[in-house]
Design an enzyme around this catalytic site. Sequence first.
Site, short mmCIF file in Angstrom:
data_model
loop_
_atom_site.label_atom_id
_atom_site.label_comp_id
_atom_site.label_asym_id
_atom_site.label_seq_id
_atom_site.Cartn_x
_atom_site.Cartn_y
_atom_site.Cartn_z
N ASP A 20 -39.52 -97.14 -25.39
CA ASP A 20 -38.29 -98.22 -24.77
C ASP A 20 -38.91 -99.26 -22.81
O ASP A 20 -39.49 -100.18 -22.32
CB ASP A 20 -37.01 -98.08 -24.97
N HIS A 55 -30.88 -92.79 -20.28
CA HIS A 55 -30.21 -91.38 -20.07
C HIS A 55 -29.70 -91.56 -20.70
O HIS A 55 -29.07 -89.95 -21.06
CB HIS A 55 -30.45 -91.58 -18.47
#
Length: 421
Positions: free
Chosen positions: A103, A122
């Site tokens: 990503d 995260h």
Amino acid sequence: MRYLPQEALNGLSKYSYKSVDKSLLSNYVLNPYWNQLVKLWPLWVAPNTITLSGLALVFLNFLTLLAYDPSYLCERGGVVLPSWVYYSWAIGLFLYQSFDAIDGKQARRTGMAGPLGEMFDHGCDAINTTLEVLLAGQALNLGRSWWVVASLIASLAAFYLTTWEEYYTGQLFLGVISGPVEGILLITSIFVVSGIHGPSIWDTPILRVLHLENVGFLSNSVLNLGINEVFLVLCGFGLAFNVVTSCANVTRSMKQKRTTATRPPLLNLLPFVVTMGLHVVWLSAPTPTKSFIVQSPLLLPFLASWGLQFAHQVGRMILAHVTGQGFPWWDSTWIWLSLASIDVYTPVLFGRSSLVQSSVTGVQLVVYSTLVISFILYARFVYLVIWDITEHMGIACFTVRKKDSQGHWNAAVDAKGKKIL
């Protein structure tokens, strides 16, 4: 409450992502694969879409667990999962790792690198950590036990420690052996082995594996644990090593930057300890029976709610990191957890029955209420943070920005001119 006041939004422009990955496996084996994989994604696909796709695969794995083993029993409890389920878990986790790794590469390809991607990445990792502990607990034949609780604590502690280190050093540090690389591949291997031999294979005493079961002084010792239990003990040693390493890195960084924190960095490990302590105290409650939640189907929703609370906790820490805010010490869920613990310990503390958790139905009510509250708090956090960042930076969360005729990036909007998240 808004999570991002104006001064925090202004701090977004100062953020730059930094990372160090010393994993040989990552650098020499997986990274060439990731470099080719990212090329398969069109440039119109947003990086966060790739991240979310990986998490969706893990959610699909979790749904198969709920479908085949909703009460969270293992083979020893009479539940036998089809082999293909474990294989699908392995594939789903491996693809999650792959998508999580590319990503950032897609963000650089599309000019979308920034603090929103860091937050989104995260956040998905935090949710995945809890889900994989639950899946691995089933695959390792741990069932409803304190071993599953211990494995969740260790996994969340490792994640919290890494995030705490990144907050103070300004960079994400992955050692020669790390959870996001070697750890995920190890769990993937566990799923494959469970698919081939069944989860009960992990109950095999380690001394039998080492052909030492006939050694007299060892056969009846505490060393004769199952393979699954030995694995968790070794993970505990790994966590201890990570604690020492992270503390050393933070101390070194503070000295190099010659900065004086308003609060000693080590004290900011206490929020995790407080949250963990409140959960363990509640789980250890003597009513209706000793460790009732651990031994009942409530263990699954209890740990799921804990995972959501943890995602909220570390999400606020990451947000503080990318915006340059102070460390988020206080956690509002402590109030609810304290009330739940006091209620369940009322017979011990005050000599009277619990107000709510005096029966199985009462405990179920509080546990599922905790799950709902934890979900609402985290969902609200995610929505507000994404909205504020995209609004402030003029970007979209799941749409690649377009350049206008003057070469400026524009936020994606629908036909009515409304910004698309």
